[in-house]
Design a protein around this motif. Structure first.
Motif, mmCIF file in Angstrom:
data_model
loop_
_atom_site.group_PDB
_atom_site.id
_atom_site.type_symbol
_atom_site.label_atom_id
_atom_site.label_comp_id
_atom_site.label_asym_id
_atom_site.label_seq_id
_atom_site.Cartn_x
_atom_site.Cartn_y
_atom_site.Cartn_z
ATOM 1 N N CYS A 56 -31.693 -15.634 -22.163
ATOM 2 C CA CYS A 56 -32.897 -14.988 -20.995
ATOM 3 C C CYS A 56 -32.070 -14.858 -19.869
ATOM 4 C CB CYS A 56 -33.847 -16.151 -20.845
ATOM 5 S SG CYS A 56 -34.726 -16.665 -22.217
ATOM 6 N N SER A 57 -30.787 -15.155 -19.402
ATOM 7 C CA SER A 57 -30.170 -14.893 -18.078
ATOM 8 C C SER A 57 -29.914 -13.588 -17.941
ATOM 9 C CB SER A 57 -28.947 -15.869 -17.943
ATOM 10 O OG SER A 57 -27.766 -15.557 -18.798
ATOM 11 N N TYR A 58 -29.357 -12.881 -19.189
ATOM 12 C CA TYR A 58 -29.243 -11.462 -19.143
ATOM 13 C C TYR A 58 -30.254 -10.570 -18.680
ATOM 14 C CZ TYR A 58 -25.582 -13.566 -22.101
ATOM 15 O OH TYR A 58 -24.718 -14.444 -22.621
ATOM 16 N N GLU A 59 -31.465 -10.907 -18.655
ATOM 17 C CA GLU A 59 -32.427 -10.174 -17.782
ATOM 18 C C GLU A 59 -32.127 -9.805 -16.395
ATOM 19 O OE1 GLU A 59 -35.954 -7.823 -17.111
ATOM 20 O OE2 GLU A 59 -35.212 -9.000 -19.045
ATOM 21 N N HIS A 60 -31.479 -10.748 -15.592
ATOM 22 C CA HIS A 60 -30.902 -10.603 -14.396
ATOM 23 C C HIS A 60 -29.477 -10.556 -14.078
ATOM 24 C CE1 HIS A 60 -35.099 -11.912 -13.535
ATOM 25 N NE2 HIS A 60 -34.743 -12.572 -14.382
ATOM 26 N N GLU A 83 -26.765 -7.767 -14.622
ATOM 27 C CA GLU A 83 -26.715 -6.663 -15.058
ATOM 28 C C GLU A 83 -25.196 -6.127 -15.351
ATOM 29 O OE1 GLU A 83 -29.027 -4.129 -14.789
ATOM 30 O OE2 GLU A 83 -30.361 -5.414 -14.187
ATOM 31 N N GLU A 111 -36.262 -10.883 -27.458
ATOM 32 C CA GLU A 111 -36.723 -10.277 -26.456
ATOM 33 C C GLU A 111 -35.561 -9.953 -25.258
ATOM 34 O OE1 GLU A 111 -39.863 -13.067 -25.145
ATOM 35 O OE2 GLU A 111 -41.062 -12.363 -26.871
ATOM 36 N N CYS A 112 -34.437 -10.529 -25.709
ATOM 37 C CA CYS A 112 -33.216 -10.249 -24.806
ATOM 38 C C CYS A 112 -33.151 -8.982 -24.352
ATOM 39 C CB CYS A 112 -31.844 -10.506 -25.580
ATOM 40 S SG CYS A 112 -30.283 -10.586 -24.619
ATOM 41 N N ALA A 113 -32.716 -8.666 -23.078
ATOM 42 C CA ALA A 113 -32.624 -7.400 -22.395
ATOM 43 C C ALA A 113 -31.767 -6.409 -22.844
ATOM 44 C CB ALA A 113 -32.491 -7.696 -20.834
ATOM 45 N N ARG A 155 -31.145 -0.889 -22.295
ATOM 46 C CA ARG A 155 -32.174 -1.760 -21.857
ATOM 47 C C ARG A 155 -33.641 -1.154 -22.216
ATOM 48 N NH1 ARG A 155 -30.844 -6.395 -18.058
ATOM 49 N NH2 ARG A 155 -28.287 -6.479 -18.303
ATOM 50 N N LYS A 166 -34.074 -0.841 -25.793
ATOM 51 C CA LYS A 166 -34.623 -2.289 -26.537
ATOM 52 C C LYS A 166 -35.967 -2.530 -26.417
ATOM 53 C CE LYS A 166 -33.898 -6.299 -28.243
ATOM 54 N NZ LYS A 166 -32.909 -7.403 -28.159
ATOM 55 N N ARG A 167 -36.288 -2.571 -25.249
ATOM 56 C CA ARG A 167 -38.038 -2.592 -24.987
ATOM 57 C C ARG A 167 -38.835 -1.708 -25.922
ATOM 58 N NH1 ARG A 167 -36.118 -3.047 -19.572
ATOM 59 N NH2 ARG A 167 -37.043 -0.718 -19.284
#
Length: 256
Positions: free
Chosen positions: A38-42, A44, A92-94, A203, A206-207
């Motif tokens: 989850c931390s990889y969302e923020h 970069e 859901e990983c970024a 990114r 992926k979405r």
């Protein structure tokens, strides 16, 4: 800590599970994996993730000894929720997640592999959905990323191992290598290739692909869990887990 993280200069985050003797995930391990993903969302600087394990196999499932040792329903609730959260965190990983699989992949290991974007495996690796033997009903949703529906039903009703060569034939596994070292090297090559792409586009893709797949994993997983929780309330699941723990295992250890 059973899970370590290194991020190289190219932005490849390598997550390594090392929990002897069999890499059975504790509730804490699952929470740590979820936290990192989850931390990889923020973050970069991270462009792609590679998930692998040390030891004899990728994952022997959840730590059933821990589940059985916790009072009340604390163990099964923690393990079930942790398994759900970590597999969803991969989906859901970024950034793309590459699963590097060897030896055996059991229970929650299949859930994690089934939600990875790319799978690289070592020859003779076995995938086992042993939920029925443990009084559980989960795994089918994530396994749809690995096997056709009818094959999933057979695998889950029999709990018989599925060889990685079969998954390769379906196209679920991208490459199969002869040794663990070669498998890791190949996974790193693919990670490096993805890491060179434009980060913002990767990114976004992926979405986009998650939307294209159109599977509401959260809702479907919760539905699966409802039957597992019911079996635990009735007492069937705990008895099944204890029988599973007491049995002599061939090919993998202390799995879920």
């Amino acid at each position: 800590m059973s899970i370590t993280e290194t991020v190289d200069a190219d932005g490849v985050a390598e997550l390594v599970v090392d929990h002897p003797p069999a890499n059975a995930y504790t509730i804490g391990d699952l929470a740590r994996l979820t936290e990192l993903l989850c931390s990889y969302e923020h973050r970069e600087e991270v462009r792609v993730v590679m998930l692998r394990a040390e030891g004899n196999g990728f994952c022997a499932g959840g730590d059933l000894k821990e589940v059985q040792s916790l009072p009340g329903f604390g163990g099964i609730l923690g393990q079930a929720r942790g398994s759900q959260d970590s597999s969803l965190a991969i989906a859901e990983c970024a950034v793309p997640v590459i699963g590097c699989i060897h030896g055996y992949c059991v229970g929650v290991g299949v859930l994690l592999a089934g939600t990875c974007d790319v799978l690289i495996g070592c020859a003779a690796t076995k995938f086992v959905l042993a939920e029925l033997d443990n009084g559980a009903t989960t795994g089918g949703v994530q396994a749809l990323g690995l096997l056709p529906e009818k094959r999933i039903r057979t695998a889950m009703f029999t709990c018989e191992p599925v060889d990685i060569s079969e998954l390769y034939a379906y196209g679920s596994v991208y490459h199969v290598e002869p040794t663990v070292a070669a498998t890791v090297d190949r996974a790193r090559e693919i990670a490096a290739t993805i890491a060179k792409k434009t980060p913002r586009v990767v990114r976004a893709l992926k979405r986009s692909l998650n939307n294209t797949a159109a599977r509401d994993l959260r809702t479907l997983y919760r539905q699966e869990l409802s039957y597992t929780f019911e079996l635990n309330m009735l007492g069937d699941a705990s008895a099944a887990r204890q029988t599973f723990l007491d049995r002599t295992r061939a090919g993998y250890l202390d799995g879920d």
